[in-house]
Each structure stands twice: as structure tokens, then as C-alpha cells.
Scaffold this motif. Structure first.
Motif, PDB file in Angstrom:
ATOM      1  N   TYR A  73      12.382  -2.381   9.477  1.00 37.85           N
ATOM      2  CA  TYR A  73      11.351  -1.938  10.431  1.00 37.85           C
ATOM      3  C   TYR A  73      11.544  -0.469  10.781  1.00 37.85           C
ATOM      4  O   TYR A  73      10.590   0.307  10.802  1.00 37.85           O
ATOM      5  N   GLY A  74      12.793  -0.120  11.030  1.00 36.42           N
ATOM      6  CA  GLY A  74      13.078   1.273  11.358  1.00 36.42           C
ATOM      7  C   GLY A  74      12.685   2.205  10.217  1.00 36.42           C
ATOM      8  O   GLY A  74      12.053   3.241  10.428  1.00 36.42           O
ATOM      9  N   ALA A  75      13.044   1.802   9.000  1.00 38.27           N
ATOM     10  CA  ALA A  75      12.794   2.660   7.833  1.00 38.27           C
ATOM     11  C   ALA A  75      11.299   2.825   7.570  1.00 38.27           C
ATOM     12  O   ALA A  75      10.811   3.938   7.329  1.00 38.27           O
ATOM     13  N   ALA A  76      10.560   1.728   7.605  1.00 36.45           N
ATOM     14  CA  ALA A  76       9.127   1.804   7.321  1.00 36.45           C
ATOM     15  C   ALA A  76       8.352   2.291   8.543  1.00 36.45           C
ATOM     16  O   ALA A  76       7.269   2.859   8.412  1.00 36.45           O
ATOM     17  N   GLY A  77       8.921   2.059   9.715  1.00 32.44           N
ATOM     18  CA  GLY A  77       8.198   2.316  10.968  1.00 32.44           C
ATOM     19  C   GLY A  77       7.918   3.779  11.234  1.00 32.44           C
ATOM     20  O   GLY A  77       6.959   4.109  11.931  1.00 32.44           O
ATOM     21  N   ILE A  78       8.705   4.649  10.648  1.00 36.96           N
ATOM     22  CA  ILE A  78       8.553   6.071  10.918  1.00 36.96           C
ATOM     23  C   ILE A  78       7.143   6.562  10.601  1.00 36.96           C
ATOM     24  O   ILE A  78       6.596   7.428  11.284  1.00 36.96           O
ATOM     25  N   GLN A  79       6.506   5.935   9.589  1.00 38.70           N
ATOM     26  CA  GLN A  79       5.150   6.361   9.237  1.00 38.70           C
ATOM     27  C   GLN A  79       4.142   5.969  10.329  1.00 38.70           C
ATOM     28  O   GLN A  79       3.096   6.596  10.466  1.00 38.70           O
ATOM     29  N   ARG A  80       4.468   4.927  11.089  1.00 36.36           N
ATOM     30  CA  ARG A  80       3.576   4.564  12.196  1.00 36.36           C
ATOM     31  C   ARG A  80       3.844   5.459  13.411  1.00 36.36           C
ATOM     32  O   ARG A  80       2.911   5.962  14.045  1.00 36.36           O
ATOM     33  N   PHE A  81       5.130   5.644  13.725  1.00 35.22           N
ATOM     34  CA  PHE A  81       5.466   6.451  14.912  1.00 35.22           C
ATOM     35  C   PHE A  81       4.994   7.901  14.725  1.00 35.22           C
ATOM     36  O   PHE A  81       4.359   8.470  15.603  1.00 35.22           O
ATOM     37  N   ALA A  82       5.337   8.463  13.583  1.00 33.74           N
ATOM     38  CA  ALA A  82       5.175   9.916  13.414  1.00 33.74           C
ATOM     39  C   ALA A  82       4.094  10.307  12.404  1.00 33.74           C
ATOM     40  O   ALA A  82       3.707  11.476  12.338  1.00 33.74           O
ATOM     41  N   ARG A  89      -0.167   1.160   6.947  1.00 33.56           N
ATOM     42  CA  ARG A  89       0.191  -0.182   6.506  1.00 33.56           C
ATOM     43  C   ARG A  89       1.005  -0.867   7.610  1.00 33.56           C
ATOM     44  O   ARG A  89       1.912  -0.269   8.188  1.00 33.56           O
ATOM     45  N   SER A  90       0.679  -2.119   7.897  1.00 36.48           N
ATOM     46  CA  SER A  90       1.401  -2.850   8.943  1.00 36.48           C
ATOM     47  C   SER A  90       2.878  -2.940   8.592  1.00 36.48           C
ATOM     48  O   SER A  90       3.238  -3.156   7.434  1.00 36.48           O
ATOM     49  N   ILE A  91       3.710  -2.804   9.624  1.00 33.91           N
ATOM     50  CA  ILE A  91       5.168  -2.746   9.408  1.00 33.91           C
ATOM     51  C   ILE A  91       5.714  -4.162   9.417  1.00 33.91           C
ATOM     52  O   ILE A  91       6.198  -4.654  10.447  1.00 33.91           O
ATOM     53  N   THR A  92       5.631  -4.825   8.287  1.00 39.29           N
ATOM     54  CA  THR A  92       6.061  -6.222   8.190  1.00 39.29           C
ATOM     55  C   THR A  92       6.417  -6.551   6.750  1.00 39.29           C
ATOM     56  O   THR A  92       5.789  -6.006   5.833  1.00 39.29           O
ATOM     57  N   ALA A 103      -3.664   0.465  12.372  1.00 40.15           N
ATOM     58  CA  ALA A 103      -2.895  -0.340  11.420  1.00 40.15           C
ATOM     59  C   ALA A 103      -3.872  -1.130  10.562  1.00 40.15           C
ATOM     60  O   ALA A 103      -4.923  -1.564  11.034  1.00 40.15           O
ATOM     61  N   ILE A 104      -3.490  -1.332   9.301  1.00 40.47           N
ATOM     62  CA  ILE A 104      -4.269  -2.162   8.393  1.00 40.47           C
ATOM     63  C   ILE A 104      -3.354  -3.289   7.914  1.00 40.47           C
ATOM     64  O   ILE A 104      -2.142  -3.103   7.791  1.00 40.47           O
ATOM     65  N   SER A 105      -3.921  -4.465   7.667  1.00 42.36           N
ATOM     66  CA  SER A 105      -3.087  -5.590   7.231  1.00 42.36           C
ATOM     67  C   SER A 105      -2.449  -5.280   5.878  1.00 42.36           C
ATOM     68  O   SER A 105      -2.982  -4.464   5.110  1.00 42.36           O
ATOM     69  N   THR A 106      -1.334  -5.925   5.578  1.00 42.01           N
ATOM     70  CA  THR A 106      -0.635  -5.641   4.317  1.00 42.01           C
ATOM     71  C   THR A 106      -1.476  -6.056   3.112  1.00 42.01           C
ATOM     72  O   THR A 106      -1.490  -5.353   2.094  1.00 42.01           O
ATOM     73  N   LEU A 107      -2.183  -7.170   3.199  1.00 45.82           N
ATOM     74  CA  LEU A 107      -3.013  -7.584   2.061  1.00 45.82           C
ATOM     75  C   LEU A 107      -4.138  -6.584   1.818  1.00 45.82           C
ATOM     76  O   LEU A 107      -4.434  -6.228   0.675  1.00 45.82           O
ATOM     77  N   ALA A 108      -4.755  -6.125   2.900  1.00 45.02           N
ATOM     78  CA  ALA A 108      -5.818  -5.132   2.742  1.00 45.02           C
ATOM     79  C   ALA A 108      -5.252  -3.811   2.226  1.00 45.02           C
ATOM     80  O   ALA A 108      -5.897  -3.123   1.422  1.00 45.02           O
TER      81      ALA A 108
END
Lengths: 459, 459
Positions: free
Chosen positions: A166-175, A191-194, A219-224
Motif C-alpha cells: 500500500y505504501g509503495a503503490a499509494g504514493i501515486q495517490r497521495f502525491a 488506479r485503486s490501491i488494492t 480513483a478508478i477501479s482496478t478492473l476498469a
């Protein structure tokens, strides 16, 4: 001779203490498992109150109810701690479409918390896909300007503990959105962080750089996201556009509260052990695992102590922090007031990683020797409860500020099993039905045991 | 001087081996988590085949499909091992009513596996409630004769590992009906063996004593059991009766199969490490966690070895055992044939406790010194994967008979997190949707790692 007798008696004293600790911990767990109240309390919080985003009517109701709950338990002190919090509102449900020539494909999106809205007609633009902030920087303004940046960095499944993923992928959402704005982007889709492949957009906060441009971000769902990425790979880029519309906005700050219950220490009333979670939640669901379970476990620790007749030497507080999700103003306020009042704080434990089966605790930034000593003292006591992973790691967002105002404090994160958390995190699926009673109660037992040990023997 | 050089080189050799092991284990896990196939295989088994009770059409289909799956992976040997299995059928859906004077209250029941049916008109009788076999013995024939015995011993929530709770409460299901028959009871109603309060009867096998009378026996949901018990406490015993009807029966044994895939050992083709689960399931659902996850993890171990290019020194077999649930004839057959063929068996690992997050492994009846040595050698290697609980405990029903025919074998049980298993165990809720992809894959990774270590370094 004398020395060996002394050693021997010390040995027996230590053994007796350990046996007493072991018995008390069994008692705490039995109370949690046989007479536990956190599950029914959580049901009420989720089903009768529901979402509790800072500034919302739900948050206000939850404060009133939480105080009443603590009052009913007869703690030594129960009070509200005033704090001003951001008031972000989502507005109407968001709309998102992939536009492929004349075809419009509807996709599930949700505005990121604290995002600005789009113009009322929405935004339509070409897309540029990146997998990281580094890729964005490499493209720069010449490519990004006027486009919607699609952050599609995946959640790396190789991390065993999903928090690390979560931390690694999450940076694109935070920043990410703020970085994209710098290069002239008109919007950001993240992309949703999941690790799950599903149709739910996972919301969560984004942070705009101070003084920077603010662009709408969702955020967009992972499938989308996979579908969009696959379509972009067909290289029909000029034909593929994205449209989205969201009407979220940030209103003036509002007054809210941390809710605090305390059993005052019999020996050291001005020394504190804090256990807490956050009362606010995102607005898409009931905030069950995030973080209804955490607040209900926190108050359960104090209830268990009273039920088994344990009178702590130091003051033990359950704190329901307000506004962890989009500002953590509650955590900042608690630390500020603690310092103002010259309180001594031994430790703070945060439970904000879901109400799953306990695995142990993480200790933030303590020397390796101290962590080893903690393991030597306590690991064996947690082993029968399968909660004996006492490791280095973070404490939590709400208790973090305490380290700034009271540097001697030890910050501790409760660590439940991490596998399912990000499947439902910040989605409409974060509901009471996805919480398991025993898992929740075992967590309350584990935290009660650690608070007891710290109260008795320190860290 | 020479000695210290020797020691030093041994030290470096050991360190290098450990580093190699560590790298290989990371590779095995990465394959499980990044390219894992067990989740999609499980989806097929659950959704396209479904229930697989021994002797049923579902069981037959699952055998054919499983062999085809193993064939597709190109293992060195893939074959069916013939075994005769019981053929018990549930018949029409059971009916159960609490009769309170003129009121009939419908309650959810399900015949216990291998139970006889009731007469076609059903059975109506007074009830005697007991909480244990001991209570039953204390009442004796004078109280029990002509009645329906209601076994209402609860699942003790204080056990941390729920398997222990299942064993303790389960005795009333395994042995209760037969014991009640001895005292002249006409039927037995058994509280479902679960810590959950729900409306589902949890089926499962019962065992009639040889030569004893067989009375019809059914599981009742925990909520209905609580209701019945509360009504009985009102002391209107002559007025409260119970009615139930079930048409289950045992047909003649049928031919079925264990499904076996093997990678033949490069150095010791006649030495075996077995990893297995059971292919059959109860008939009420899809047998997802019990034990679709176990068989799919077992075959995944061999697939992973091939995918990463690991050629085991010893032969490694994935065994899909038939008939664990009501007779374990598959396990008996496998042990019998292994002995006949003079195979040497190093170890067998069973995965039949659900596809939840791995916690470690239990080693059956090995000396404490050996268990310590295993921990010294391997615990640290599992620690980064949070699967390092290497403890004393059972192996499993299917591999148990191997100990009889090949006493030198070490039997090992895969131990996932136990908290949710008995919520859904043997109910209509044991479906694919309740399995988490990552948790399942982490289990396959953990088992692959253990098989690799045993293959390289023994136990």
C-alpha cells in the motif's frame, strides 16, 4: 553463596511475576472472548450511525454516541477534546467514461478525498498513462500538458505484508495529482490501491502541494484501470479520451471532537498509556475495519480492565481520534494538549489496520537493543495467543504527532493479519458484515495484554 | 589453526546454503503470488463442479477433471488410485420443528453424514438436553429411553486455535448419537460445532458404534439450539417435543479414486514427500475451504517447482485423497499401496484446515529435540513470510494411516489462521467467494517452501 541465593530468589521472583502476568493475560483474553462487547458496539456504530467523514452529520452523531458509551462504562474521566477539522464533501455521484471514438464506456470512479471538483460539464481530455511518479517526471510538460494523467502503478503482490504494498503503490495517490498538475495536466485518474481485481473505486485522500495548482483527481477501479490500459496499448491514442465529472468541494472547517475515556492511574496519575483508533471514516461505507474496529477495541481495553478488576498504576486512555482520513487534526490536537498539560506519556498504541486476527505489534523507531529486550520480556507471553510478532515498524497516523511533542514516548502499532484489509479499504464493502467477531475480540485481548504489561513493567 | 579454518569454512558453507535457501523460497513465493494458478483452479472446481460427496456424480467429475489438470502440467507421473468408498445420500431436504403445545416452530437442521433416516412420517418425541456425553451417562436409560437427545454442548470461545474447540465440542457429534442409542434414545439432535451464532446447520459425519443400534441424527443451527434450550428452561417439558424427518441412507460402496501427480526424484526416485488434501466434500456447498483449497494448493506446489525449474532430489507427490469426510478410505488406500510397493516416505504434509493466511505447520508426535532442531534450522526462513509457527500437533486424517504402514514417516499439518474456518465449515457458505486469493496463494508458497527444505535438508 549469598550471591547465588540472591540470584536464585531473583529467579523465583521473576518466574512468579511471569506466572502472574500469564494468568492475568489469560483473564483479559477470556473477558474479551466470553463477555466481549466490541462486536455489538461496532454493529451499532456501523449500522445505526454509518459513515462518519469529518464534518458530516454522521461524525457528529458518532461523537455523541461514543461519549455516551464511555460514560456508561463508568470510567474515571470521559470528555470531549475540541478540534477544528476540514469539511470536504463528495457531492453528487461521480461519472467516468472511456471515450473510444464514438463509444462511451462507463467506468467506476470516485473522487479522491480533498480533491477539487471538475467544471460542472466535466472534463474531457486525452490520456497519458504512467506507472510511477518517475515515469511522469520523465515525460514532463511537453507530453503531459492538457491531458489527464492516468496513474496505473499496480499493487505489488510480492509484499507479504500488504501495508508495505500500500505504501509503495499509494504514493501515486497521495502525491500524483499534485505532481501531474505541475506539468500542466488537467486531471488525474488513479488506479485503486488494492491487490484485488474488482469493480470498486477505492477512495482515499490526496494531498496538493502548497501553493500548487489543484486539479480534479479520482480513483478508478482496478478492473476498469486494466481495461483502460489495454485499450491504450492498441495505440489508438488520439481516439481514446477520458471524461469525468465530480462535484466535490471543501467547505469551511468545522468544530468537532476527539472522544477520550480514562482510567486514572492508582500510582502515577500523570503518566499515560494511550490506546486509540479513529472515529471518522470515509463516506462510501460504514468504516467498519477503517476504523470502527480500532475505536471499539480501544474502549474495550478499558472495559476489560474494569471487568476483571485490574487497576492500572498509570493512567490508561482510550482515544477516539477525529479526522485521521483527511487531515489528522485530531491526532495533532491530542499531542498539542498533552504537551501543554505537561503530561508524561509512556506509550501510545494505535489500532488502525483492521479488525483481523492479531499477529503482533510494531514498535516505531526504537533502538534494536530495546526491541530485543521487549522480545525477551514479552514474546513468550504472547506466543500462546499467536500474537507474538513484536517487530520494528510504524506506530500510526494519529499517535505520530505525540513523538514531536513528547519525544520519550514509545509509539506502537497493533498488527493484525494484513491480507484482506486492502480488498475492502475505502470502498462500499467496508461494512460490519466483513468483520469477524472472534478476530475483533482477539485483537482487543492482545492490546489489553500489551497495555497491562507496559503498565506493570514498562518497555 | 586448521581446525578454526575448517570451522570457518563450515560456517560459510552453512551461511551460503541458508542464503541459497532463502533465495529459492523467495522464488517459490513469487511464483505463487505473481503467477499463481490455484485460485482459478479452485474457481473451476467450486463453480463448474461444485459439491463432491463420495460416490456422487460431482465426485466422479472432480476426479476426471483433476487428472486432466495434472496431465496438463506435464508431471512425470499422473494416475488414479482405485478405492472403494461409502455412498451416503442425503435425500430430500430435512424438516425439523420444535413443538410447543399446538405451536410448531420450524428450525434449520441437516442430517449428520452416515446417519440413518427417520421413518417416512418422521419422529416425534420428548427432548432431553445434555451438554456432554458425561451428562448423558449420568442420566442413563431411565431418563433417555424413548426420547430425542439434544446435545447442546457449546463451542468454547476461549480456545485461541479453533481446531481445539472443534475437537472438544465435536465429540458429541462423532460419538453422541451412538451413545444416546445405547440408552434407548430414538433420535439425536446435535448443536452445530461452530463458534458462530447463525441459522445454518453444520453437517459432518457421525460414527455409529459397531453392532450398536443406529438412530437418526441431525445437526441443528446454533441459533435454533439456543432457542430450543431457552424453551426447555421454561420447564414445560411435557409440552415441548421435537419432530424431525430425514430420508438419508447409505447405498452400496462405489468405486472411486485418489488422484496422484508426481515429480520423480532426480536422486532418490523411491523416496517420497507427499503433499495432499481431499477432493471429496460435503454435499451442502462447494467444498471451497474444505478442502478445495487444500487440493489446489497441493497441485500448485508441483506446478511451482516446475515453473521455477526446481528438480527435487526425492519424488514429490500431490495427492487428492477421496473420501476424507465420511470414511477416509482414500487415505487408508494410499498408505496400504505405499507399503505394498515398499516406498520410502520421508514426510507427508496435509492441507485441510482451510485456505486462510498461513501461520505455520504442526508436526505430529515427533520428539521435542527433533522439533527444536527443525525450528533451529527452518524457523528463520519462514519468519519473513509470517508462517514460522513450527509446533507440535496433528498431521491430518488423510495422511494419518501412513504412520501405521511406514512408521519412520514424519506427518505434518499445514496451519492456516483458524478463526473463520468453523464459521462456514460444512455449511452452504463454504463457497469460492469466501476464499481470498492472496491467502490461498501464500499457503501454496509456504507449503512449497517446506517441501523444498525437506527435499534439500530433511527433517
Amino acid at each position: 553463596m549469598k550471591k547465588s541465593i540472591l540470584l536464585l530468589s531473583l529467579f523465583f521472583a521473576a518466574t512468579t511475576v511471569k506466572a502472574q502476568d500469564s494468568l492475568m493475560i489469560r483473564k483479559l483474553y477470556d473477558e474479551a472472548l466470553v463477555n466481549g462487547q466490541c462486536y455489538e458496539n461496532l454493529r451499532y456504530l456501523c449500522k445505526s450511525i454509518g459513515q462518519r467523514l469529518s464534518g458530516s452529520a454522521g461524525a457528529e452523531k458518532s461523537v455523541t454516541w461514543s461519549k455516551k458509551l464511555m460514560d456508561s462504562y463508568g470510567f474515571d474521566k470521559v470528555y470531549l477534546q475540541e478540534v477544528m477539522v476540514p469539511h470536504w464533501v463528495r457531492g453528487a455521484k461521480e461519472e467516468g467514461f472511456i471515450i473510444d471514438g464514438k463509444t462511451r464506456i462507463k467506468v467506476p470512479i470516485a473522487a479522491l478525498g480533498m480533491s477539487v471538483g471538475t467544471p460542472s460539464a466535466g472534463i474531457t481530455a486525452n490520456i497519458v498513462e504512467v506507472k510511477s511518479l518517475k515515469e511522469l517526471d520523465a515525460l514532463g510538460e511537453s507530453v503531459v500538458k492538457g491531458k489527464i494523467v492516468f496513474f496505473n502503478g499496480p499493487f505489488d503482490p510480492r509484499f507479504i505484508e500488504t501495508g508495505a504494498g500500500y505504501g509503495a503503490a499509494g504514493i501515486q495517490r497521495f502525491a500524483g495529482p499534485s505532481a501531474a498538475a505541475k506539468y500542466g495536466a488537467v486531471g488525474a485518474i488513479v488506479r485503486s490501491i488494492t491487490p484485488a481485481l474488482d469493480d470498486y473505486p477505492h477512495t482515499g485522500g490526496t494531498v496538493y502541494a502548497e501553493g500548487g495548482r489543484k486539479i480534479p483527481a479520482a480513483a478508478i477501479s482496478t478492473l476498469a484501470a486494466n481495461k483502460l490500459s489495454a485499450m491504450l496499448k492498441l495505440r489508438k491514442l488520439p481516439l481514446i479520451k477520458f471524461y469525468f465529472k465530480q462535484s466535490c468541494q471543501t467547505l469551511p472547517d468545522v468544530k468537532s471532537y476527539n472522544v477520550i475515556g480514562e482510567i486514572t492511574g492508582s500510582e502515577n496519575p500523570n503518566k499515560f498509556i494511550t490506546v486509540g483508533g479513529h472515529l471518522d471514516s470515509w463516506d462510501l461505507a460504514e468504516g467498519a475495519h477503517d476504523d470502527g474496529t480500532g475505536v471499539m477495541q480501544s474502549v474495550e481495553v478499558l472495559r476489560i480492565f474494569k471487568a476483571v478488576g485490574y487497576k492500572p498504576k498509570n493512567s490508561v486512555r482510550a482515544v477516539f481520534f477525529m479526522n485521521e482520513e483527511n487531515g489528522h487534526k485530531g491526532g495533532l490536537k491530542y499531542a498539542e494538549v498533552a504537551a501543554q498539560n505537561k503530561e508524561e506519556h509512556i506509550a501510545a498504541i494505535e489500532t488502525d489496520e483492521g479488525g483481523f486476527t492479531p499477529r503482533g505489534f510494531s514498535f516505531q523507531a526504537i533502538p534494536a537493543a530495546q526491541l530485543k529486550a521487549i522480545n525477551d520480556k514479552y514474546k513468550a507471553l504472547f506466543e500462546p495467543y499467536e500474537a507474538d510478532r513484536l517487530v520494528a515498524g510504524g506506530g500510526g497516523t494519529d499517535i505520530g504527532p505525540l513523538k514531536e511533542t513528547i519525544p520519550s514516548i514509545v509509539l506502537i502499532g497493533f498488527r493484525p493479519d494484513s491480507q484482506r484489509y486492502f480488498d475492502i479499504h475505502h470502498t462500499p464493502n467496508d461494512v460490519f458484515e466483513n468483520v469477524n467477531k472472534r478476530e475483533l475480540e482477539l485483537g482487543a485481548g492482545a492490546i489489553a495484554a500489551l497495555v497491562y504489561l507496559i503498565d506493570q513493567h514498562g518497555l
